[in-house]
Design a protein around this motif. Structure first.
Motif, PDB file in Angstrom:
ATOM      1  N   LEU A   1      -0.755  10.583  -1.214  1.00 27.15           N
ATOM      2  CA  LEU A   1      -1.568  10.912  -0.051  1.00 27.15           C
ATOM      3  C   LEU A   1      -3.035  10.915  -0.456  1.00 27.15           C
ATOM      4  O   LEU A   1      -3.379  11.381  -1.553  1.00 27.15           O
ATOM      5  CB  LEU A   1      -1.204  12.286   0.524  1.00 27.15           C
ATOM      6  CG  LEU A   1       0.205  12.465   1.117  1.00 27.15           C
ATOM      7  CD1 LEU A   1       0.469  13.934   1.414  1.00 27.15           C
ATOM      8  CD2 LEU A   1       0.373  11.628   2.380  1.00 27.15           C
ATOM      9  N   LEU A   2      -3.908  10.425   0.409  1.00 22.97           N
ATOM     10  CA  LEU A   2      -5.350  10.429   0.190  1.00 22.97           C
ATOM     11  C   LEU A   2      -6.051  10.931   1.449  1.00 22.97           C
ATOM     12  O   LEU A   2      -5.574  10.720   2.565  1.00 22.97           O
ATOM     13  CB  LEU A   2      -5.876   9.027  -0.124  1.00 22.97           C
ATOM     14  CG  LEU A   2      -5.633   8.414  -1.501  1.00 22.97           C
ATOM     15  CD1 LEU A   2      -6.196   7.001  -1.535  1.00 22.97           C
ATOM     16  CD2 LEU A   2      -6.250   9.255  -2.611  1.00 22.97           C
ATOM     17  N   ALA A   3      -7.206  11.573   1.269  1.00 23.19           N
ATOM     18  CA  ALA A   3      -8.034  11.993   2.406  1.00 23.19           C
ATOM     19  C   ALA A   3      -9.478  12.105   1.931  1.00 23.19           C
ATOM     20  O   ALA A   3      -9.738  12.627   0.841  1.00 23.19           O
ATOM     21  CB  ALA A   3      -7.560  13.329   2.972  1.00 23.19           C
ATOM     22  N   TYR A   4     -10.415  11.628   2.751  1.00 21.09           N
ATOM     23  CA  TYR A   4     -11.838  11.731   2.451  1.00 21.09           C
ATOM     24  C   TYR A   4     -12.475  12.681   3.447  1.00 21.09           C
ATOM     25  O   TYR A   4     -12.229  12.586   4.653  1.00 21.09           O
ATOM     26  CB  TYR A   4     -12.494  10.355   2.531  1.00 21.09           C
ATOM     27  CG  TYR A   4     -13.968  10.379   2.216  1.00 21.09           C
ATOM     28  CD1 TYR A   4     -14.425  10.772   0.962  1.00 21.09           C
ATOM     29  CD2 TYR A   4     -14.916  10.014   3.171  1.00 21.09           C
ATOM     30  CE1 TYR A   4     -15.780  10.804   0.667  1.00 21.09           C
ATOM     31  CE2 TYR A   4     -16.269  10.033   2.888  1.00 21.09           C
ATOM     32  CZ  TYR A   4     -16.692  10.434   1.630  1.00 21.09           C
ATOM     33  OH  TYR A   4     -18.044  10.465   1.348  1.00 21.09           O
ATOM     34  N   ASP A   5     -13.317  13.620   2.945  1.00 19.36           N
ATOM     35  CA  ASP A   5     -13.848  14.677   3.816  1.00 19.36           C
ATOM     36  C   ASP A   5     -15.154  14.315   4.510  1.00 19.36           C
ATOM     37  O   ASP A   5     -15.722  15.130   5.234  1.00 19.36           O
ATOM     38  CB  ASP A   5     -13.993  15.989   3.042  1.00 19.36           C
ATOM     39  CG  ASP A   5     -15.145  15.986   2.048  1.00 19.36           C
ATOM     40  OD1 ASP A   5     -15.757  14.923   1.829  1.00 19.36           O
ATOM     41  OD2 ASP A   5     -15.437  17.069   1.481  1.00 19.36           O
TER      42      ASP A   5
ATOM     43  N   ILE B   1      -3.086  13.734  -3.461  1.00 19.02           N
ATOM     44  CA  ILE B   1      -1.933  14.539  -3.877  1.00 19.02           C
ATOM     45  C   ILE B   1      -0.959  13.618  -4.600  1.00 19.02           C
ATOM     46  O   ILE B   1      -0.648  12.522  -4.133  1.00 19.02           O
ATOM     47  CB  ILE B   1      -1.244  15.198  -2.672  1.00 19.02           C
ATOM     48  CG1 ILE B   1      -2.169  16.243  -2.043  1.00 19.02           C
ATOM     49  CG2 ILE B   1       0.073  15.848  -3.082  1.00 19.02           C
ATOM     50  CD1 ILE B   1      -1.583  16.922  -0.823  1.00 19.02           C
ATOM     51  N   SER B   2      -0.510  14.069  -5.738  1.00 18.73           N
ATOM     52  CA  SER B   2       0.450  13.291  -6.517  1.00 18.73           C
ATOM     53  C   SER B   2       1.498  14.220  -7.106  1.00 18.73           C
ATOM     54  O   SER B   2       1.359  15.444  -7.077  1.00 18.73           O
ATOM     55  CB  SER B   2      -0.269  12.540  -7.642  1.00 18.73           C
ATOM     56  OG  SER B   2      -0.881  13.450  -8.535  1.00 18.73           O
ATOM     57  N   GLY B   3       2.546  13.609  -7.653  1.00 22.08           N
ATOM     58  CA  GLY B   3       3.582  14.373  -8.344  1.00 22.08           C
ATOM     59  C   GLY B   3       4.190  15.458  -7.488  1.00 22.08           C
ATOM     60  O   GLY B   3       4.468  15.282  -6.305  1.00 22.08           O
ATOM     61  N   SER B   4       4.366  16.613  -8.083  1.00 21.94           N
ATOM     62  CA  SER B   4       5.012  17.736  -7.395  1.00 21.94           C
ATOM     63  C   SER B   4       3.972  18.633  -6.734  1.00 21.94           C
ATOM     64  O   SER B   4       4.006  19.856  -6.888  1.00 21.94           O
ATOM     65  CB  SER B   4       5.848  18.548  -8.380  1.00 21.94           C
ATOM     66  OG  SER B   4       5.027  19.031  -9.438  1.00 21.94           O
ATOM     67  N   GLY B   5       3.026  18.036  -6.030  1.00 20.00           N
ATOM     68  CA  GLY B   5       2.041  18.844  -5.309  1.00 20.00           C
ATOM     69  C   GLY B   5       0.754  19.067  -6.058  1.00 20.00           C
ATOM     70  O   GLY B   5       0.039  20.029  -5.763  1.00 20.00           O
TER      71      GLY B   5
ATOM     72  N   PRO C   1       0.808  -1.217   0.000  1.00 20.97           N
ATOM     73  CA  PRO C   1       0.000   0.000   0.000  1.00 20.97           C
ATOM     74  C   PRO C   1       0.845   1.274   0.000  1.00 20.97           C
ATOM     75  O   PRO C   1       1.966   1.287   0.517  1.00 20.97           O
ATOM     76  CB  PRO C   1      -0.801  -0.125   1.294  1.00 20.97           C
ATOM     77  CG  PRO C   1       0.109  -0.890   2.201  1.00 20.97           C
ATOM     78  CD  PRO C   1       0.854  -1.857   1.319  1.00 20.97           C
ATOM     79  N   VAL C   2       0.262   2.323  -0.566  1.00 24.44           N
ATOM     80  CA  VAL C   2       0.929   3.623  -0.616  1.00 24.44           C
ATOM     81  C   VAL C   2       0.143   4.687   0.142  1.00 24.44           C
ATOM     82  O   VAL C   2       0.699   5.458   0.914  1.00 24.44           O
ATOM     83  CB  VAL C   2       1.148   4.072  -2.078  1.00 24.44           C
ATOM     84  CG1 VAL C   2       1.698   5.494  -2.130  1.00 24.44           C
ATOM     85  CG2 VAL C   2       2.089   3.121  -2.792  1.00 24.44           C
ATOM     86  N   ALA C   3      -1.156   4.734  -0.098  1.00 27.16           N
ATOM     87  CA  ALA C   3      -1.999   5.756   0.525  1.00 27.16           C
ATOM     88  C   ALA C   3      -3.333   5.131   0.897  1.00 27.16           C
ATOM     89  O   ALA C   3      -3.795   4.188   0.252  1.00 27.16           O
ATOM     90  CB  ALA C   3      -2.205   6.943  -0.412  1.00 27.16           C
TER      91      ALA C   3
END
Length: 482
Positions: free
Chosen positions: A332-336, A344-348, A284-286
């Motif tokens: 990165l992952l987030a659910y509201d 968020i991926s790459g350079s932001g 897993p990554v995120a």
């Protein structure tokens, strides 16, 4: 219902329960405990844990006097009134400063629920606006008054009104105030999730599903006219005095096994950790937690999986991960908690998706948007509420973001340094933040108002554990704390 308001209400041309019932004695107290409502965490309703509170309108008892009188919450009003009845932000801040919880209620005309769907829409829209302006978290319910002796023949119009309310704030946030009849019928029809029943017009009967009971009118607190209330549930829609509920934290160990950890939001005490025997079967990554039994996890190969938890009570078991597709290179992952998944991926680059099902398939992750091409170079990411993100930078800043849409967002710096020590940041809602350090410690913080863009009301509330948190990924269920 509005304390000290009978003369004003008569002038406005409508007659409320307050006018009719003034001088009546305290209600007969029902002994039956209400049942926990499905789908609402923390609805632990028990008559043995009754809390006392008051409601008032134009009077303003001092918050310190309310506490000294033994009350722990207040029910306060939102309305179209402009003569001083409504809750204000400054009043809410004073109540919260002494630890009082607040319950939000809309009341203007006693019988406006008879005006049907469109009135419900307009009232709910304004009620939500006013409540948020006072500092209420966007996930908290609002009660809407049926402040007269409503008959069963009037119920169709009342049901339509609450359909209008729910179309704006959601059925899960829709509550009603009234006597036994309308409260009972609204619950039976599935029109409300929250109930505040008054003894007026109830003839000694109590609906066990109602979290709140108004049991006596015309009491005095600090010389002001108030009503006495009882909370017969742990969660009765309150906000502001301090976090309540259980933070549900999921994690992934370095061998691919999942963990579940409950944390008491009020005390920071951790419950027993549950660890699965099965491993994910991929690296897993995120991870983002959608609800109490649904996780989204990406892999090193850019694949997205849904993990359905079977149980997290005595043990942790889950179904075989469901593959939802490729191309998910988010670190990165987030659910509201309100339908938006952020990555968020790459350079932001900040991405946003809309989730349209509690157990989403590939077709339920829609409306893909790039919020910003670059600049979100965050070390950690979590969501604190609807379209509100929180993250840290490698330089130690703690940042809060309000997302309005592609290219439209506002950044707030809550702290300028020291937060680089955390490798995971998670929020279960209610202004509660947990920071995890690489050596395995977990720290707890409380933000009195997570949506004011100001870090002055952010305080450290100690360590949950000094060691033992060895997960490589961590995520909290949104809206599990209020």
């Amino acid at each position: 219902m509005t304390s000290g308001a009978s003369e004003r209400k008569a002038a406005m041309g409508h007659l409320s329960r307050r006018t009719l019932m003034r001088g009546a004695g305290a209600a007969a107290l029902g002994g039956a405990a209400a049942l926990a409502l499905p789908g609402r965490a923390g609805a632990d309703i028990a008559s043995s844990a009754v809390r006392l509170g008051i409601d008032y309108s134009w009077g303003r008892p001092r918050p310190s006097a309310i506490v000294a009188a033994g009350y722990t919450f207040v029910c306060r009003y939102l309305s179209w009134d402009d003569t001083g009845k409504n809750l204000t932000r400054s009043e809410a801040d004073r109540l919260r400063a002494v630890g009082l919880d607040i319950v939000s209620n809309w009341e203007y005309r006693a019988n406006e629920a008879l005006d049907g769907y469109s009135k419900g829409v307009s009232n709910a829209t304004e009620a939500h606006r006013q409540a948020i302006a006072c500092g209420m978290p966007a996930s908290r319910p609002i009660y809407f008054s049926v402040d007269f002796d409503a008959s069963s023949g009037q119920q169709a119009a009342i049901n339509s009104y609450f359909d209008g309310v729910a179309s704006v704030i959601g059925r899960g946030r829709t509550g009603a105030y009234g006597g036994y009849g309308p409260i009972d019928r609204l619950f039976d029809a599935g029109k409300i999730t929250w109930g505040w029943q008054t003894y007026a017009w109830s003839n000694g009967r109590w609906d066990s599903r109602a979290e709140l009971r108004q049991v006596k009118n015309g009491i005095k607190v600090d010389g002001e006219d108030c009503d006495r209330n009882e909370a017969h549930a742990t969660d009765f829609g309150q906000w502001g005095g301090g976090p309540t509920g259980t933070a549900s934290v999921y994690g992934v160990l370095d061998d691919g096994r999942l963990t579940y950890t409950p944390i008491d939001a009020a005390t920071g005490d951790r419950g027993n950790v549950r660890v699965s025997t099965a491993a994910l079967g991929f690296t897993p990554v995120a991870m983002a937690t959608l609800n109490f039994n649904t996780l989204l996890i990406t892999s090193t190969g850019g694949q997205l999986y849904r993990v359905d938890v079977i149980t997290n009570r005595e043990s942790l078991r889950y179904e075989r991960p469901v593959h939802l597709g490729g191309g998910w290179t988010h670190r990165l992952l987030a659910y509201d908690g309100s339908g938006h998944l952020y990555g968020i991926s790459g350079s932001g680059r900040l991405h946003r998706y809309t989730i349209t099902a509690t157990k989403p398939g590939a077709g339920n992750i829609t409306d893909y948007k790039i919020i910003e091409e670059s600049g979100f170079t965050l070390k950690t990411l979590t969501a604190t509420g609807p379209d509100w993100l929180l993250g840290t930078t490698s330089g130690g800043a703690l940042l809060s973001y309000k997302i309005s849409g592609p290219g439209s967002w506002k950044r707030h710096e809550l702290r300028s340094s020291t937060w680089q020590v955390f490798d995971h940041l998670l929020s279960p809602g209610g202004g509660v933040y947990f920071g995890h350090r690489p050596e395995g410690s977990m720290f707890r913080y409380v933000d009195a108002n997570p949506y004011d863009g100001n870090g002055k009301d952010l305080t450290g509330n100690g360590v949950v554990d000094e060691r033992g948190w060895t997960q490589t990924l961590l995520s909290a269920q949104p809206n599990s704390v209020h």
